[in-house]
Design a protein around this motif. Sequence first.
Motif, PDB file in Angstrom:
ATOM      1  N   VAL A 153     -21.563 -47.433 -11.037  1.00  0.00           N
ATOM      2  CA  VAL A 153     -22.390 -48.536 -10.550  1.00  0.00           C
ATOM      3  C   VAL A 153     -23.797 -48.027 -10.253  1.00  0.00           C
ATOM      4  N   ARG A 154     -24.761 -48.942 -10.316  1.00  0.00           N
ATOM      5  CA  ARG A 154     -26.159 -48.640  -9.995  1.00  0.00           C
ATOM      6  C   ARG A 154     -26.630 -49.603  -8.916  1.00  0.00           C
ATOM      7  N   SER A 155     -27.378 -49.098  -7.959  1.00  0.00           N
ATOM      8  CA  SER A 155     -27.934 -49.947  -6.913  1.00  0.00           C
ATOM      9  C   SER A 155     -29.208 -50.632  -7.371  1.00  0.00           C
ATOM     10  N   GLY A 156     -29.815 -50.165  -8.465  1.00  0.00           N
ATOM     11  CA  GLY A 156     -31.022 -50.766  -9.016  1.00  0.00           C
ATOM     12  C   GLY A 156     -31.173 -50.393 -10.470  1.00  0.00           C
ATOM     13  N   LEU A 157     -32.158 -51.013 -11.131  1.00  0.00           N
ATOM     14  CA  LEU A 157     -32.321 -50.815 -12.569  1.00  0.00           C
ATOM     15  C   LEU A 157     -32.578 -49.351 -12.910  1.00  0.00           C
ATOM     16  N   PHE A 158     -33.361 -48.656 -12.077  1.00  0.00           N
ATOM     17  CA  PHE A 158     -33.729 -47.269 -12.376  1.00  0.00           C
ATOM     18  C   PHE A 158     -33.004 -46.275 -11.468  1.00  0.00           C
ATOM     19  N   SER A 159     -32.007 -46.758 -10.729  1.00  0.00           N
ATOM     20  CA  SER A 159     -31.252 -45.878  -9.842  1.00  0.00           C
ATOM     21  C   SER A 159     -30.204 -45.114 -10.631  1.00  0.00           C
ATOM     22  N   PRO A 160     -29.881 -43.901 -10.209  1.00  0.00           N
ATOM     23  CA  PRO A 160     -28.822 -43.149 -10.893  1.00  0.00           C
ATOM     24  C   PRO A 160     -27.461 -43.797 -10.654  1.00  0.00           C
ATOM     25  N   ALA A 161     -26.575 -43.681 -11.635  1.00  0.00           N
ATOM     26  CA  ALA A 161     -25.230 -44.242 -11.518  1.00  0.00           C
ATOM     27  C   ALA A 161     -24.398 -43.406 -10.548  1.00  0.00           C
ATOM     28  N   THR A 162     -23.629 -44.088  -9.725  1.00  0.00           N
ATOM     29  CA  THR A 162     -22.741 -43.418  -8.778  1.00  0.00           C
ATOM     30  C   THR A 162     -21.308 -43.872  -9.017  1.00  0.00           C
ATOM     31  N   ASP A 163     -20.362 -43.071  -8.549  1.00  0.00           N
ATOM     32  CA  ASP A 163     -18.950 -43.393  -8.730  1.00  0.00           C
ATOM     33  C   ASP A 163     -18.477 -44.365  -7.659  1.00  0.00           C
ATOM     34  N   PHE A 164     -17.750 -45.398  -8.116  1.00  0.00           N
ATOM     35  CA  PHE A 164     -17.118 -46.337  -7.188  1.00  0.00           C
ATOM     36  C   PHE A 164     -15.644 -46.425  -7.568  1.00  0.00           C
ATOM     37  N   TYR A 165     -14.761 -46.094  -6.627  1.00  0.00           N
ATOM     38  CA  TYR A 165     -13.325 -46.111  -6.878  1.00  0.00           C
ATOM     39  C   TYR A 165     -12.756 -47.460  -6.414  1.00  0.00           C
ATOM     40  N   ALA A 166     -12.505 -48.351  -7.369  1.00  0.00           N
ATOM     41  CA  ALA A 166     -11.910 -49.643  -7.042  1.00  0.00           C
ATOM     42  C   ALA A 166     -10.454 -49.479  -6.620  1.00  0.00           C
ATOM     43  N   VAL A 167      -9.775 -48.481  -7.187  1.00  0.00           N
ATOM     44  CA  VAL A 167      -8.431 -48.092  -6.770  1.00  0.00           C
ATOM     45  C   VAL A 167      -8.477 -46.606  -6.489  1.00  0.00           C
ATOM     46  N   ASP A 168      -8.029 -46.205  -5.309  1.00  0.00           N
ATOM     47  CA  ASP A 168      -8.236 -44.825  -4.867  1.00  0.00           C
ATOM     48  C   ASP A 168      -6.947 -44.244  -4.296  1.00  0.00           C
ATOM     49  N   ASP A 169      -6.249 -43.425  -5.114  1.00  0.00           N
ATOM     50  CA  ASP A 169      -5.077 -42.676  -4.675  1.00  0.00           C
ATOM     51  C   ASP A 169      -3.941 -43.596  -4.212  1.00  0.00           C
ATOM     52  N   VAL A 170      -3.520 -44.487  -5.099  1.00  0.00           N
ATOM     53  CA  VAL A 170      -2.457 -45.443  -4.786  1.00  0.00           C
ATOM     54  C   VAL A 170      -1.149 -44.969  -5.399  1.00  0.00           C
ATOM     55  N   SER A 171      -0.080 -45.008  -4.597  1.00  0.00           N
ATOM     56  CA  SER A 171       1.260 -44.627  -5.065  1.00  0.00           C
ATOM     57  C   SER A 171       2.283 -45.605  -4.512  1.00  0.00           C
ATOM     58  N   PHE A 172       3.232 -46.007  -5.349  1.00  0.00           N
ATOM     59  CA  PHE A 172       4.349 -46.831  -4.886  1.00  0.00           C
ATOM     60  C   PHE A 172       5.419 -46.868  -5.968  1.00  0.00           C
ATOM     61  N   ASP A 173       6.649 -47.258  -5.582  1.00  0.00           N
ATOM     62  CA  ASP A 173       7.757 -47.489  -6.497  1.00  0.00           C
ATOM     63  C   ASP A 173       8.128 -48.963  -6.438  1.00  0.00           C
ATOM     64  N   LEU A 174       8.631 -49.469  -7.560  1.00  0.00           N
ATOM     65  CA  LEU A 174       9.090 -50.852  -7.629  1.00  0.00           C
ATOM     66  C   LEU A 174      10.437 -50.861  -8.331  1.00  0.00           C
ATOM     67  N   PHE A 175      11.437 -51.496  -7.697  1.00  0.00           N
ATOM     68  CA  PHE A 175      12.789 -51.494  -8.225  1.00  0.00           C
ATOM     69  C   PHE A 175      13.124 -52.829  -8.882  1.00  0.00           C
ATOM     70  N   LYS A 176      14.113 -52.796  -9.762  1.00  0.00           N
ATOM     71  CA  LYS A 176      14.521 -53.983 -10.497  1.00  0.00           C
ATOM     72  C   LYS A 176      14.959 -55.092  -9.541  1.00  0.00           C
ATOM     73  N   GLY A 177      14.495 -56.316  -9.803  1.00  0.00           N
ATOM     74  CA  GLY A 177      14.850 -57.466  -8.988  1.00  0.00           C
ATOM     75  C   GLY A 177      14.052 -57.618  -7.720  1.00  0.00           C
ATOM     76  N   GLU A 178      13.106 -56.716  -7.477  1.00  0.00           N
ATOM     77  CA  GLU A 178      12.320 -56.720  -6.240  1.00  0.00           C
ATOM     78  C   GLU A 178      10.991 -57.447  -6.466  1.00  0.00           C
ATOM     79  N   THR A 179      10.425 -57.962  -5.375  1.00  0.00           N
ATOM     80  CA  THR A 179       9.077 -58.496  -5.397  1.00  0.00           C
ATOM     81  C   THR A 179       8.215 -57.701  -4.433  1.00  0.00           C
ATOM     82  N   LEU A 180       7.173 -57.088  -4.971  1.00  0.00           N
ATOM     83  CA  LEU A 180       6.212 -56.366  -4.148  1.00  0.00           C
ATOM     84  C   LEU A 180       4.967 -57.226  -4.014  1.00  0.00           C
ATOM     85  N   GLY A 181       4.645 -57.637  -2.796  1.00  0.00           N
ATOM     86  CA  GLY A 181       3.429 -58.381  -2.540  1.00  0.00           C
ATOM     87  C   GLY A 181       2.280 -57.447  -2.256  1.00  0.00           C
ATOM     88  N   ILE A 182       1.142 -57.703  -2.858  1.00  0.00           N
ATOM     89  CA  ILE A 182      -0.065 -56.903  -2.605  1.00  0.00           C
ATOM     90  C   ILE A 182      -1.112 -57.846  -2.045  1.00  0.00           C
TER      91      ILE A 182
END
Length: 623
Positions: A352-381
């Motif tokens: 992402v850039r904060s302006g037209l001439f600004s250097p690009a920086t890293d933005f983590y929309a998902v950051d270190d996410v872990s989970f398990d999901l089993f058959k027949g289950e509903t996981l709400g997020i």
Amino acid sequence: MTTPGAAQGSAAGADAAVRVADLTITFPTMDGDVHAVDGLSFEVPPGGALGIVGESGSGKSATSLALMGLHRGSRARITGEITVSGTDIVAATDAEVRAMRGNDIAMVFQDPMSSLHPQYTIGDQLMEAYRTHRPKASRAEARKRAVDSLDRVGIPDPARRINSYPHEFSGGMRQRVLIAMGLMCDPKVLLADEPTTALDVTVQAQILDLLDDLRRDLGMSLILVSHDLAVVAGSVDEVLVMQKGRAVERGDVRRVLSEPEHPYTRALLASVPRVEVSRAERRAQIRAERAEAEQHARREREAPAAEAEAAEPSTAGTPSAAAPAPGPERAAAPEAGEPLLQVRDLRVRFKVRSGLFSPATDFYAVDDVSFDLFKGETLGIVGESGSGKSTLSRAVMRLLRPTSGSVRFEGRDITDLSDRRLRPLRRDVQMIFQNPYSSLNPRITIGDSIGTALRVQGEKDGKLIKRRVQELLERVGLEPRHYNRFPHAFSGGQRQRIAIARALILRPKLVICDEPVSALDVSTQDQVLRLLSELQDDFELTYIFVAHDLAVVRQVSDRVAVMRRGRIVEMSDGDEVYENPRHDYTRQLLAAAPVLDPDEARAHRAERVRMRREKAEQVTTSA
């Protein structure tokens, strides 16, 4: 309740800020006249607040537009009386109506992105609104007024943000800008038409708190239009319930929500998802109602056979008594052993850039996410807009390639598979998108839209495809004869049923539901949620259910993950998360969730105000 057709209100008609008497709005069509509003009457006193509630098509928005005189120049025919601060809207000239808008009554529309011009700064649009109604005002005066108005609605650093463009604001901030625009000329009445529909619970609570504060501080009247009774519960004095253009019930908000008199009001209240109702309770209710419906249908089918048998006793044996239809079994508990889906240390990075001439920086929309999901289950997020929910669901389905981490489905690592090798996976993992209006191609019949997935997977028998599509249409509550219809011929709830059928045509094992009911009114939302619950039982589906509505998530989820800024801050059994939240952010989300009890809603609002003050004091102290 007084008769809906009679004018009501605590103030005399002459003293009312808004008075509507026997309003009828008719639209001519090729099939005859359509009465969008039919004999509607109500009053709003100065400083009062009225909530207008009903499903899509009940006439709420048509009424709102009539109050602003926005039907002028259209084919709509309006009869009756509309008086705003002494101005008769129906009889007034165009010049008088223009003078009334902004000064006497202002409107806050539902979608801020379609109400704000993307090529003009916020300041230019606010100043234009002011100078249109105050033609003698200088630009400097209009600018000062715009800054004050932005400050009034809680926009930080308004003197700087006045030079920003709409795309530089979040959804909640854009809605605040619309409210600021409405307040530029200090109107006596503020009309808010679905102002929180597209917002998550915390931003929704902020907007409702703001409207309540403004009404109290400025002494203006408020008309709040919504399809959700929980939204208006803590914000209005009286509620007007509309159905098919008519007022079916009106009264004090406490009375209407606690002791509704009309069956339609009771049905709306029953459809509202409640954060205090657990998934087990909701599923038990749905199963009991489904079993009762099946028994009723069975009795109707068997009645003719029983009559025929009674008429011909010599040719028929004695039938055994029909056993009562058993209710569906409880959904299977998550299986021990190998999960259906494993997500480990998942990250999704954007530049992402904060302006037209600004250097690009890293933005983590998902950051270190872990989970398990089993058959027949509903996981709400669950989480606010921007928390990473949708990005996570797209990464799991491999619509986005993760930056790092792994996604394993049925033990197979799918993280780095090519598009060609991902094709077989599409049979097993499907997605239901948020907006049923934009997820269907308007130029393709729904039969072709649903059947395309089978063709892509190699099925060439057209008759087989049509039969399977028609069977699935019937299963999701539509009719096989709808096969050749186009999307525009269906309502929003029906389109979402079509989207569900399209996701299920390949008999997937995992379905990712990304905000599948957020664009629907509460009764249609309830129907779709019931359908998803029934389909999970019938097809042994596993769900990931993404939403910002905490009440909806609780009713469908075995476990709930709470996301904030790309991370899962809390994940546990659904009831545990709601009844004993461990993280402060989860508690904030629950405090912001709308409730149907007006007194409880006001108590929650007082608690939010207290928390905001404490936070502001902490910031001041640290500074």
